[in-house]
Design an enzyme around this catalytic site. Structure first.
Site, PDB file in Angstrom:
ATOM      1  N   ASN A  76       0.909  -1.147  -0.212  1.00 37.44           N
ATOM      2  CA  ASN A  76       0.077  -0.092   0.018  1.00 37.44           C
ATOM      3  C   ASN A  76       0.984   1.274   0.116  1.00 37.44           C
ATOM      4  OD1 ASN A  76      -1.691   1.938   0.591  1.00 37.44           O
ATOM      5  ND2 ASN A  76      -2.217   1.526   2.603  1.00 37.44           N
TER       6      ASN A  76
ATOM      7  N   LYS B 271      -0.039   4.099  -0.211  1.00 37.72           N
ATOM      8  CA  LYS B 271      -0.654   5.401   0.340  1.00 37.72           C
ATOM      9  C   LYS B 271      -0.303   6.596  -0.612  1.00 37.72           C
ATOM     10  CE  LYS B 271       0.410   3.485   4.795  1.00 37.72           C
ATOM     11  NZ  LYS B 271       0.151   3.665   6.183  1.00 37.72           N
TER      12      LYS B 271
ATOM     13  N   HIS C  25      -9.605   1.121   4.907  1.00 38.12           N
ATOM     14  CA  HIS C  25      -8.144   1.244   5.553  1.00 38.12           C
ATOM     15  C   HIS C  25      -8.408   2.317   6.482  1.00 38.12           C
ATOM     16  CE1 HIS C  25      -4.185   2.553   6.050  1.00 38.12           C
ATOM     17  NE2 HIS C  25      -3.853   1.438   5.766  1.00 38.12           N
TER      18      HIS C  25
ATOM     19  N   GLU D 262      -6.821   4.630   7.757  1.00 42.29           N
ATOM     20  CA  GLU D 262      -6.650   6.192   7.405  1.00 42.29           C
ATOM     21  C   GLU D 262      -8.065   6.608   6.756  1.00 42.29           C
ATOM     22  OE1 GLU D 262      -2.987   5.759   5.383  1.00 42.29           O
ATOM     23  OE2 GLU D 262      -1.939   4.990   7.381  1.00 42.29           O
TER      24      GLU D 262
ATOM     25  N   GLU E  54      -5.775  -5.381  10.344  1.00 39.04           N
ATOM     26  CA  GLU E  54      -4.538  -4.376  10.592  1.00 39.04           C
ATOM     27  C   GLU E  54      -5.152  -3.736  11.802  1.00 39.04           C
ATOM     28  OE1 GLU E  54      -2.304  -2.987   6.737  1.00 39.04           O
ATOM     29  OE2 GLU E  54      -4.142  -1.580   6.929  1.00 39.04           O
TER      30      GLU E  54
ATOM     31  N   GLY F 121       2.195   1.969  10.577  1.00 45.95           N
ATOM     32  CA  GLY F 121       3.182   3.018  10.406  1.00 45.95           C
ATOM     33  C   GLY F 121       3.784   3.460  11.786  1.00 45.95           C
TER      34      GLY F 121
ATOM     35  N   SER G  36       3.113  -2.677  10.193  1.00 45.11           N
ATOM     36  CA  SER G  36       4.480  -2.575  10.504  1.00 45.11           C
ATOM     37  C   SER G  36       5.160  -3.872  10.217  1.00 45.11           C
ATOM     38  CB  SER G  36       4.873  -2.256  11.929  1.00 45.11           C
ATOM     39  OG  SER G  36       4.067  -1.226  12.342  1.00 45.11           O
TER      40      SER G  36
HETATM   41  C1  PEP Z   1      -0.920   0.284   5.789  1.00 39.19           C
HETATM   42  O1  PEP Z   1      -0.941   1.180   5.745  1.00 39.19           O
HETATM   43  O2  PEP Z   1      -1.623  -0.587   5.619  1.00 39.19           O
HETATM   44  C2  PEP Z   1       0.388  -0.496   6.541  1.00 39.19           C
HETATM   45  C3  PEP Z   1       0.197  -1.718   6.905  1.00 39.19           C
HETATM   46  O3  PEP Z   1       1.183   0.265   7.041  1.00 39.19           O
HETATM   47  P1  PEP Z   1       2.640   0.182   7.689  1.00 39.19           P
HETATM   48  O4  PEP Z   1       3.327  -1.210   7.126  1.00 39.19           O
HETATM   49  O5  PEP Z   1       3.434   1.044   7.287  1.00 39.19           O
HETATM   50  O6  PEP Z   1       2.499   0.026   9.042  1.00 39.19           O
END
Ligand code: PEP
Length: 234
Positions: A7, A9, A85, A87, A154, A160, A196
């Site tokens: 992703n 973003k 997601h 966000e 998630e 993040g 992460s």
């Molecule tokens: C995400 O934005 O879906 C995500 C998993 O981000 P990160 O791997 O940076 O934590």
């Protein structure tokens, strides 16, 4: 075979995507690689990499300035779209019911929705993790679908942040999601873990039962970080 989805973003460029596609072309792996990129990069040549969008309008067409429909995304050749997601839930107020509408439109237009569910830190601290995950799945997944969907667990507090739940916590969440999907007649639906993920923890995470792959944010932007995740498992 695992599913490794990136992703991007609001990062990257068409040139960066071209470079990533070239870098991935020589990677020896049977895993399915998906890159979910900003709308402006949809339609680019992507070789062995499947392309997805990161969000979709909950409306079919019409007076919704700035929005992009599922039909338009499919028209670019993209095959996937992330819905729900963290966000989008946080900044755009997407609820489970909006996420479900988006997933329905994705499916109606031949896109595979990657439906994200997960708990916030407040929900975790209140002991609501399992309830939030179960209602997220039950309320965000369209009824009467075949298995052409992907779920991503998630934990929102970990995205993040360089934080990950323990393996036991991931296992507990994925077991619940698998059971809930099975209750809904959707046994066999792939469930990804996201938050992460990096080269150093990907193999361990993907060895946990009911983890069918990963959704990767930050570490999907550079091939030096992304390729080790793709090759960490057979
Ligand atoms: C995400 O934005 O879906 C995500 C998993 O981000 P990160 O791997 O940076 O934590």
């Amino acid at each position: 075979m695992k599913i490794i989805a990136g992703n991007w973003k609001m990062n990257g460029s068409r040139d960066a995507l071209e470079t990533m596609v070239q870098d991935l072309a020589s990677v020896k792996s049977d895993n399915k690689v998906i890159l979910c990129v900003p709308f402006t990069m949809l339609g680019a040549k992507s070789g062995r990499v499947a392309i997805g969008a990161q969000d979709v309008s909950a409306h079919t067409h019409g007076a919704y300035t700035g929005e992009v429909s599922a039909k338009m995304i499919a028209d670019t050749g993209a095959k996937y779209v992330i819905v729900g997601h963290s966000e989008c839930r946080q900044y755009h107020g997407d609820t489970n019911s909006v996420v479900r509408q988006k997933a329905e439109l994705a499916l109606a237009n031949g896109l595979t929705p990657i439906i994200c569910v997960g708990e916030t830190m407040d929900e975790k601290q209140a002991g609501k993790t399992m309830a939030v995950i179960e209602s997220g799945v039950r309320e965000s997944v369209p009824a009467d679908v075949n298995t052409d969907i992907i779920i991503a667990y998630e934990p929102r507090w970990a995205i993040g942040a360089g934080l990950t739940p323990t393996s036991a916590e991931i296992a507990e969440a994925h077991t619940l999601i698998a059971k809930t999907l099975s209750d809904m007649g959707l046994a066999g639906t792939p469930v990804l873990y996201g938050a992460s993920v990096k080269g150093s923890n990907a193999a361990e995470i993907m060895s946990i039962s009911n983890v069918d792959g990963v959704l990767v944010g930050g570490a999907s932007l550079k091939s030096d970080d992304f390729i080790p995740i793709i090759t960490s498992v057979k």
